[in-house]
Write an enzyme that holds these catalytic residues in place. Structure first.
Site, PDB file in Angstrom:
ATOM      1  N   ASP A  38      22.475 -23.612 -37.169  1.00 44.56           N
ATOM      2  CA  ASP A  38      23.567 -23.023 -37.940  1.00 44.56           C
ATOM      3  C   ASP A  38      24.931 -23.097 -37.262  1.00 44.56           C
ATOM      4  OD1 ASP A  38      22.103 -21.454 -36.259  1.00 44.56           O
ATOM      5  OD2 ASP A  38      21.741 -19.858 -37.697  1.00 44.56           O
ATOM      6  N   CYS A  68      24.324 -30.187 -28.188  1.00 41.10           N
ATOM      7  CA  CYS A  68      23.120 -29.902 -27.403  1.00 41.10           C
ATOM      8  C   CYS A  68      22.098 -31.014 -27.607  1.00 41.10           C
ATOM      9  CB  CYS A  68      22.535 -28.550 -27.796  1.00 41.10           C
ATOM     10  SG  CYS A  68      21.547 -28.607 -29.303  1.00 41.10           S
ATOM     11  N   CYS A 162      18.579 -12.739 -40.095  1.00 43.81           N
ATOM     12  CA  CYS A 162      19.499 -13.446 -39.214  1.00 43.81           C
ATOM     13  C   CYS A 162      20.864 -13.573 -39.888  1.00 43.81           C
ATOM     14  CB  CYS A 162      18.922 -14.832 -38.899  1.00 43.81           C
ATOM     15  SG  CYS A 162      19.983 -15.817 -37.849  1.00 43.81           S
TER      16      CYS A 162
HETATM   17  N1  LIG Z   1      17.547 -24.437 -28.820  1.00 45.43           N
HETATM   18  C1  LIG Z   1      17.609 -23.546 -29.808  1.00 45.43           C
HETATM   19  N2  LIG Z   1      18.737 -22.848 -29.998  1.00 45.43           N
HETATM   20  C2  LIG Z   1      18.822 -21.938 -31.008  1.00 45.43           C
HETATM   21  C3  LIG Z   1      17.772 -21.759 -31.927  1.00 45.43           C
HETATM   22  C4  LIG Z   1      16.575 -22.503 -31.707  1.00 45.43           C
HETATM   23  O1  LIG Z   1      15.586 -22.381 -32.436  1.00 45.43           O
HETATM   24  N3  LIG Z   1      16.542 -23.384 -30.642  1.00 45.43           N
HETATM   25  N4  LIG Z   1      17.903 -20.875 -32.967  1.00 45.43           N
HETATM   26  C5  LIG Z   1      19.246 -20.454 -33.332  1.00 45.43           C
HETATM   27  C6  LIG Z   1      19.153 -19.246 -34.141  1.00 45.43           C
HETATM   28  S1  LIG Z   1      18.735 -19.408 -35.783  1.00 45.43           S
HETATM   29  C7  LIG Z   1      19.414 -18.024 -33.665  1.00 45.43           C
HETATM   30  S2  LIG Z   1      19.332 -16.676 -34.693  1.00 45.43           S
HETATM   31  C8  LIG Z   1      19.852 -17.831 -32.287  1.00 45.43           C
HETATM   32  C9  LIG Z   1      19.164 -16.673 -31.608  1.00 45.43           C
HETATM   33  O2  LIG Z   1      19.468 -16.723 -30.251  1.00 45.43           O
HETATM   34  P1  LIG Z   1      19.573 -15.434 -29.389  1.00 45.43           P
HETATM   35  O3  LIG Z   1      20.486 -14.468 -30.041  1.00 45.43           O
HETATM   36  O4  LIG Z   1      19.952 -15.826 -28.033  1.00 45.43           O
HETATM   37  O5  LIG Z   1      18.103 -14.814 -29.539  1.00 45.43           O
HETATM   38  P2  LIG Z   1      16.774 -15.054 -28.721  1.00 45.43           P
HETATM   39  O6  LIG Z   1      16.852 -16.303 -27.907  1.00 45.43           O
HETATM   40  O7  LIG Z   1      15.645 -14.882 -29.654  1.00 45.43           O
HETATM   41  O8  LIG Z   1      16.733 -13.796 -27.753  1.00 45.43           O
HETATM   42  C10 LIG Z   1      17.837 -13.456 -26.957  1.00 45.43           C
HETATM   43  C11 LIG Z   1      17.509 -12.378 -25.962  1.00 45.43           C
HETATM   44  O9  LIG Z   1      17.141 -11.167 -26.608  1.00 45.43           O
HETATM   45  C12 LIG Z   1      16.328 -10.450 -25.697  1.00 45.43           C
HETATM   46  N5  LIG Z   1      15.668  -9.344 -26.398  1.00 45.43           N
HETATM   47  C13 LIG Z   1      14.414  -9.305 -26.896  1.00 45.43           C
HETATM   48  N6  LIG Z   1      14.194  -8.108 -27.494  1.00 45.43           N
HETATM   49  C14 LIG Z   1      15.340  -7.396 -27.378  1.00 45.43           C
HETATM   50  C15 LIG Z   1      15.748  -6.089 -27.809  1.00 45.43           C
HETATM   51  O10 LIG Z   1      15.022  -5.340 -28.448  1.00 45.43           O
HETATM   52  N7  LIG Z   1      17.024  -5.713 -27.520  1.00 45.43           N
HETATM   53  C16 LIG Z   1      17.880  -6.492 -26.816  1.00 45.43           C
HETATM   54  N8  LIG Z   1      19.104  -6.047 -26.590  1.00 45.43           N
HETATM   55  N9  LIG Z   1      17.508  -7.719 -26.382  1.00 45.43           N
HETATM   56  C17 LIG Z   1      16.267  -8.179 -26.679  1.00 45.43           C
HETATM   57  C18 LIG Z   1      15.433 -11.509 -25.131  1.00 45.43           C
HETATM   58  O11 LIG Z   1      14.943 -11.130 -23.865  1.00 45.43           O
HETATM   59  C19 LIG Z   1      16.353 -12.731 -25.056  1.00 45.43           C
HETATM   60  O12 LIG Z   1      16.855 -12.963 -23.756  1.00 45.43           O
HETATM   61  O13 LIG Z   1      19.576 -18.997 -31.530  1.00 45.43           O
HETATM   62  C20 LIG Z   1      20.080 -20.166 -32.102  1.00 45.43           C
HETATM   63  N10 LIG Z   1      19.958 -21.201 -31.129  1.00 45.43           N
HETATM   64  N1  LIG Z   2       8.364 -14.211 -37.621  1.00 54.51           N
HETATM   65  C1  LIG Z   2       9.614 -14.592 -37.419  1.00 54.51           C
HETATM   66  N2  LIG Z   2      10.347 -14.985 -38.471  1.00 54.51           N
HETATM   67  C2  LIG Z   2      11.607 -15.426 -38.297  1.00 54.51           C
HETATM   68  C3  LIG Z   2      12.217 -15.471 -37.015  1.00 54.51           C
HETATM   69  C4  LIG Z   2      11.419 -15.040 -35.899  1.00 54.51           C
HETATM   70  O1  LIG Z   2      11.867 -15.059 -34.741  1.00 54.51           O
HETATM   71  N3  LIG Z   2      10.138 -14.621 -36.139  1.00 54.51           N
HETATM   72  N4  LIG Z   2      13.509 -15.950 -36.899  1.00 54.51           N
HETATM   73  C5  LIG Z   2      14.379 -15.856 -38.063  1.00 54.51           C
HETATM   74  C6  LIG Z   2      15.596 -16.664 -37.877  1.00 54.51           C
HETATM   75  S1  LIG Z   2      16.641 -16.197 -36.618  1.00 54.51           S
HETATM   76  C7  LIG Z   2      15.911 -17.718 -38.659  1.00 54.51           C
HETATM   77  S2  LIG Z   2      17.406 -18.506 -38.442  1.00 54.51           S
HETATM   78  C8  LIG Z   2      15.005 -18.170 -39.728  1.00 54.51           C
HETATM   79  C9  LIG Z   2      14.939 -19.692 -39.796  1.00 54.51           C
HETATM   80  O2  LIG Z   2      14.140 -20.064 -40.847  1.00 54.51           O
HETATM   81  P1  LIG Z   2      14.293 -21.514 -41.494  1.00 54.51           P
HETATM   82  O3  LIG Z   2      15.693 -21.693 -41.911  1.00 54.51           O
HETATM   83  O4  LIG Z   2      13.249 -21.671 -42.489  1.00 54.51           O
HETATM   84  O5  LIG Z   2      14.116 -22.501 -40.242  1.00 54.51           O
HETATM   85  P2  LIG Z   2      12.948 -23.476 -39.797  1.00 54.51           P
HETATM   86  O6  LIG Z   2      11.773 -22.750 -39.377  1.00 54.51           O
HETATM   87  O7  LIG Z   2      13.575 -24.387 -38.823  1.00 54.51           O
HETATM   88  O8  LIG Z   2      12.554 -24.299 -41.078  1.00 54.51           O
HETATM   89  C10 LIG Z   2      13.417 -25.238 -41.626  1.00 54.51           C
HETATM   90  C11 LIG Z   2      12.597 -26.339 -42.250  1.00 54.51           C
HETATM   91  O9  LIG Z   2      13.499 -27.195 -42.907  1.00 54.51           O
HETATM   92  C12 LIG Z   2      13.222 -28.553 -42.606  1.00 54.51           C
HETATM   93  N5  LIG Z   2      14.526 -29.221 -42.646  1.00 54.51           N
HETATM   94  C13 LIG Z   2      15.418 -29.372 -41.651  1.00 54.51           C
HETATM   95  N6  LIG Z   2      16.516 -30.009 -42.087  1.00 54.51           N
HETATM   96  C14 LIG Z   2      16.323 -30.256 -43.402  1.00 54.51           C
HETATM   97  C15 LIG Z   2      17.119 -30.897 -44.400  1.00 54.51           C
HETATM   98  O10 LIG Z   2      18.219 -31.360 -44.154  1.00 54.51           O
HETATM   99  N7  LIG Z   2      16.580 -30.968 -45.653  1.00 54.51           N
HETATM  100  C16 LIG Z   2      15.358 -30.464 -45.960  1.00 54.51           C
HETATM  101  N8  LIG Z   2      14.942 -30.543 -47.208  1.00 54.51           N
HETATM  102  N9  LIG Z   2      14.587 -29.865 -45.024  1.00 54.51           N
HETATM  103  C17 LIG Z   2      15.069 -29.759 -43.767  1.00 54.51           C
HETATM  104  C18 LIG Z   2      12.574 -28.545 -41.260  1.00 54.51           C
HETATM  105  O11 LIG Z   2      11.686 -29.631 -41.151  1.00 54.51           O
HETATM  106  C19 LIG Z   2      11.883 -27.181 -41.217  1.00 54.51           C
HETATM  107  O12 LIG Z   2      10.548 -27.269 -41.577  1.00 54.51           O
HETATM  108  O13 LIG Z   2      13.705 -17.648 -39.497  1.00 54.51           O
HETATM  109  C20 LIG Z   2      13.689 -16.256 -39.364  1.00 54.51           C
HETATM  110  N10 LIG Z   2      12.304 -15.850 -39.390  1.00 54.51           N
HETATM  111  S1  SF4 Z   3      24.584 -29.633 -31.554  1.00 54.49           S
HETATM  112 FE1  SF4 Z   3      22.988 -28.148 -31.058  1.00 54.49          FE
HETATM  113  S2  SF4 Z   3      24.043 -26.150 -31.071  1.00 54.49           S
HETATM  114 FE2  SF4 Z   3      25.332 -27.645 -32.179  1.00 54.49          FE
HETATM  115  S3  SF4 Z   3      24.750 -27.486 -34.341  1.00 54.49           S
HETATM  116 FE3  SF4 Z   3      23.532 -29.136 -33.461  1.00 54.49          FE
HETATM  117  S4  SF4 Z   3      21.627 -28.134 -32.850  1.00 54.49           S
HETATM  118 FE4  SF4 Z   3      23.132 -26.506 -33.133  1.00 54.49          FE
HETATM  119 MO   LIG Z   4      18.654 -17.356 -36.779  1.00 52.47          MO
END
Ligand SMILES: Nc1nc2c(c(=O)[nH]1)N[C@H]1C(S)=C(S)[C@@H](COP(=O)(O)OP(=O)(O)OC[C@H]3O[C@@H](n4cnc5c(=O)[nH]c(N)nc54)[C@H](O)[C@@H]3O)O[C@H]1N2
Ligand SMILES: Nc1nc2c(c(=O)[nH]1)N[C@H]1C(S)=C(S)[C@@H](COP(=O)(O)OP(=O)(O)OC[C@H]3O[C@@H](n4cnc5c(=O)[nH]c(N)nc54)[C@H](O)[C@@H]3O)O[C@H]1N2
Ligand code: SF4
Ligand SMILES: [Mo]
Length: 758
Positions: A38, A68, A162
């Site tokens: 995102d 990244c 989220c």
């Molecule tokens: N490479 C990579 N980057 C990503 C993503 C990915 O899938 N891969 N996902 C993206 C998305 S959609 C999101 S939402 C962001 C999320 O990214 P972040 O906001 O960084 O979330 P997390 O990495 O799940 O966890 C961050 C920290 O929260 C701490 N934590 C766990 N429980 C708690 C709690 O109850 N309270 C507090 N204060 N801290 C706690 C954990 O120890 C961890 O260090 O990352 C984004 N960036």
């Molecule tokens: N249990 C649990 N649930 C969670 C979370 C968690 O930590 N635990 N995290 C939450 C968070 S922070 C987030 S952001 C959400 C993320 O939830 P989603 O947005 O559903 O993210 P993904 O799991 O990456 O699933 C995305 C899917 O889309 C496909 N895809 C990627 N790009 C494209 C495209 O351009 N076109 C199409 N058609 N498909 C594509 C990928 O192959 C993948 O299977 O999940 C949330 N749900």
């Molecule tokens: S370069 Fe990495 S941090 Fe930037 S949008 Fe793409 S996946 Fe996300």
């Molecule tokens: Mo997220």
């Protein structure tokens, strides 16, 4: 070091395209926005013979170095031989993994006719749609637009966990979802949020830059995260105790009169009532609830209030807790009483972008009849982000921001996902019989995986548009090939949260028969005999329409613009008031009160620990090589983290008699995951980190197998019973779930695999 974020006057010099063509012959370069997550980082793609072969960082100084490994590896990931390139129709039983290739026309004709059948029998609300978090660039308002015309309010998304839910709840307090001004702030507070080089790179870069010019960093995280190591203050709070911690900060700030008295007097309502509530949280109580020393709590609160302007960047951590609504509201109260709202260096309200038709206007929420809105699943029990919960926002939004329906981060008019899956599985309170998932691995991305699977098995029609055969796709009737962000143009308005608009050029033709979600919705509207709902010939004409107010076509916009924005105006509320019913910051929320909830923030404590489950777990810590449930198919990435891993402390490992790299089961009374042990003293004792989103694309499907999702997905343990759910929103508590570790040496691989059945 990266340059400023594009909100200040300084950034205006960088709105035009900055672009260096490749010197290699035959290489075609395009400017795109990475949509693998995102963050939407600006990148340059390089293609040879019509195929993207390289992705590198933008040449524009304000976007440079925001990239990244996930973007860099994307050409490989998208060209993977397992990618779905043709429409597939189920021919065996659901989940049996027997498919035949069909044409798009055959697929869309049958889908439309079956959807019409479901609607005729059960009403339009029997159709639910789940789309990606806004990350995959697959949402542009068109899906909601068609649903609104058809009459279904039952749209869900990962934004419910989220940012979307923060947007909806933030509006109760001050009418908008604020964004931190990293560029000018003097103090950054991260509630668990841990951006890194390969996780939300842009935010990571901004934090580094702010620290380099002297801004303070406060990190609240139970473990010693990489951000915690770089922080001025690290508060190692108990998982799930964030709201209690903020009460502690407010107590210090109110008792020591560190707040902005003028702002509180002129611009807030409910300060005295909030103070009474805060007084229920003396520091000794907060210390007990959070596990942090009172002196440290005091020190952090003073730093936030006196070394500002401070920002609290959005964090998903407080989106996923039992006290989520209170935690989000408490962060709002902190920002407000300290005078950090809509000031330079504080948390700003960016507003809508003039001259550009925004996503909410495309969605046309006004055409969905009121009675259909009120049927939205979850409205009665968990209304915060439903139409019902946001109804009282219509007048204030119109008054201040010019539109009655503004669907910030697409999260303000959602159905409640657990309620939708219950309706799908049980027909309660009414039947949902058709389910579409676009760019969303629904089986693994919400809570209570068993119920989601049961719901999918109980459908008359399941349609998935995907790149790969995810566990969700495996349970579909139709799996349609989705294009990638290399293969489509895109206009990003950052979902009415961030006040700038950017174009993403199409870098190559879609592979095989892949199509965009935009084309999917257009084809569906036609097949449903509603072509007038999507009147544009193609996506280029659609973007021309959206940009007409700027006097440019999409093509001209691409040629002239890297980013379009108006410099931020601060303290806009002085002219318009806040977009709340009272026009003030509602520390005591009139909307929550009218919905039957406590109008003041509060704190629900953990229920007593069950004897069998004496450990706590949280799901999360995003893994660098993957995005959420995706990416495990790319060998270069898989080599970095080949297996799902838990982190535990040395002491926890000793007490539970497990060693590094041993395979164990982490279990609660709902389900279990199989994981490999990693021991690190960055984790506190008795807390387990369970990774999110694990399945193995190479593992067996069919015969009820879901490629390992039933073995590895954290969602099996994510519960949604009363004690583990935020009540206002109905979102699950993922940060602090009781669990235990089971040794696996008594279970053979064969026995365990045999359990892996739907
Ligand atoms: N490479 C990579 N980057 C990503 C993503 C990915 O899938 N891969 N996902 C993206 C998305 S959609 C999101 S939402 C962001 C999320 O990214 P972040 O906001 O960084 O979330 P997390 O990495 O799940 O966890 C961050 C920290 O929260 C701490 N934590 C766990 N429980 C708690 C709690 O109850 N309270 C507090 N204060 N801290 C706690 C954990 O120890 C961890 O260090 O990352 C984004 N960036
Ligand atoms: N249990 C649990 N649930 C969670 C979370 C968690 O930590 N635990 N995290 C939450 C968070 S922070 C987030 S952001 C959400 C993320 O939830 P989603 O947005 O559903 O993210 P993904 O799991 O990456 O699933 C995305 C899917 O889309 C496909 N895809 C990627 N790009 C494209 C495209 O351009 N076109 C199409 N058609 N498909 C594509 C990928 O192959 C993948 O299977 O999940 C949330 N749900
Ligand atoms: S370069 Fe990495 S941090 Fe930037 S949008 Fe793409 S996946 Fe996300
Ligand atoms: Mo997220």
């Amino acid at each position: 070091m990266p340059a400023p974020m594009p909100i200040g006057e300084e950034a205006l010099a960088h709105t035009k395209p900055v672009f260096r063509e490749s010197e290699r012959e035959g290489v075609v370069s395009k400017r795109a926005l990475c949509q693998t997550c995102d963050m939407q980082c600006a990148v340059v793609t390089e293609s040879i013979d019509g195929q993207v072969v390289r992705v590198r960082s933008s040449d524009n100084p304000i976007f440079k170095d925001h990239i990244c490994m996930k973007a860099i590896v994307s050409p490989k990931g998208f060209a993977h031989p397992d990618r779905i390139l043709h429409p597939l129709k189920r021919v065996g039983e659901r989940g049996e993994d027997k498919w035949e290739q069909v044409t798009w026309e055959e697929a869309m004709t049958d889908i439309a006719s079956r959807l019409k059948g479901v609607i005729a029998e059960h009403g339009p609300e029997a159709w639910a749609v789940s789309t990606s978090q806004w990350n995959t660039g697959t949402d542009h308002g068109l899906g909601r637009r068609l649903m609104n015309h058809v009459g279904s309010p039952n749209w869900i998304s990962g934004v419910s966990l989220c940012a979307g839910n923060t947007a909806a709840v933030s509006r109760f307090t001050y009418g908008w979802f604020p964004l931190g001004d990293f560029h000018s702030t003097k103090c950054i507070v991260l509630f668990g949020h841990n951006p890194r080089r390969h996780s939300w790179t842009m935010i990571y870069n901004y934090i580094q830059l702010a620290q380099a010019r002297g801004a303070k960093l406060i990190v609240l995280d139970p473990r010693e995260s990489s951000s915690a190591i770089r922080a001025d203050i690290h508060l190692p709070l108990k998982a799930g105790s964030d709201a209690a911690m903020i009460f502690g900060w407010l107590k210090v700030i109110m008792d020591e009169e560190l707040y902005d008295k003028k702002f509180v007097k002129e611009w807030t309502v409910g300060f005295e009532e909030l103070r009474d509530r805060v007084n229920e949280f003396p520091l000794e109580r907060v210390a007990k609830l959070t596990g942090c020393e009172p002196e440290m709590i005091q020190k952090a609160a003073r730093m936030y209030a006196t070394e500002g302007p401070s920002i609290i960047p959005w964090t998903p951590i407080t989106d996923m807790q039992r006290n989520s609504t209170s935690a989000i509201r408490l962060q709002g109260c902190l920002r407000a009483i300290c005078g950090y709202l809509d000031v330079r260096g504080g948390d700003t309200f960016q507003g809508l972008v003039d001259g550009v038709v925004n996503d909410s206007q495309i969605e046309m929420h006004e055409v969905l009849p009121h009675e259909q809105k009120m049927k939205q699943l979850g409205s009665d029990t968990h209304p915060a982000y439903t139409y019902k919960g946001q109804e009282a926002m219509r007048e204030p939004l119109k008054r201040v921001w010019g539109h009655e329906y503004i669907n910030q981060v697409t999260g303000c008019y959602m159905a409640n996902p657990p309620s939708v899956f219950r309706a799908m599985a049980e027909g309660d309170p009414y039947k949902v019989k058709a389910f579409f998932a676009l760019g969303n691995n629904a089986v693994m991305s919400y809570s209570n995986m068993n119920q989601i699977i049961k719901g999918l098995m109980n459908q008359e029609l399941v349609v998935v548009q995907e790149h790969f055969m995810t566990p969700t796709a495996q349970l579909a009737d139709y799996v349609l090939p989705g294009d990638t962000w290399h293969e489509r143009p895109w206009l990003s308005d950052l979902f009415e949260w961030i006040g700038f608009v950017r174009p993403s050029e199409q870098s190559m033709e879609p592979m095989g028969e892949a199509k965009s979600t935009w084309e999917f919705w257009k084809l569906l509207a036609n097949a449903m005999d509603m072509p007038e709902v999507v009147p544009w010939k193609d996506i280029y004409e659609f973007y021309d329409y959206r940009l007409a107010g700027l006097g440019k076509t999409f093509e001209e916009f691409c040629a002239t613009t890297d980013v379009h924005f108006e410099p931020i105006k601060y303290k806009k509320y002085e002219k318009t008031g806040f977009a709340t019913p009272s026009g003030k910051v509602e520390l005591k929320s009139s909307i929550l009160e009218d919905l039957g909830f406590d109008p003041l923030p509060y704190f629900r404590e953990d229920p007593p620990m069950p004897e069998n489950y004496p450990l706590m777990m949280f799901t999360g810590v995003r893994e660098d090589p993957y995005f959420q449930t995706g990416g495990r198919h790319i060998p270069e990435m898989r080599a970095r983290i080949p297996e799902p891993q838990i982190f535990i402390s040395t002491k926890t490992a000793k007490v539970w008699n497990v060693i590094a790299d041993e395979w164990v089961e982490v279990a609660n009374d709902q389900g279990s995951v199989r994981v490999q042990v990693k021991i690190t003293d960055k984790m506190p004792d008795d807390l387990i980190r369970v990774p999110h989103g694990w399945w193995k694309p190479e593992m067996e499907r069919g015969n009820g197998k879901l490629s390992g999702a039933l073995m590895y997905s954290d969602n099996q343990m994510c519960r949604e019973d009363f004690d583990y759910m935020d009540q206002e929103q109905g979102i699950p508590h993922l940060k602090g779930i009781p669990c235990r570790i089971n040794k696996l040496n008594s279970v053979t691989e064969e026995e365990r695999l045999a359990e892996d059945a739907v």
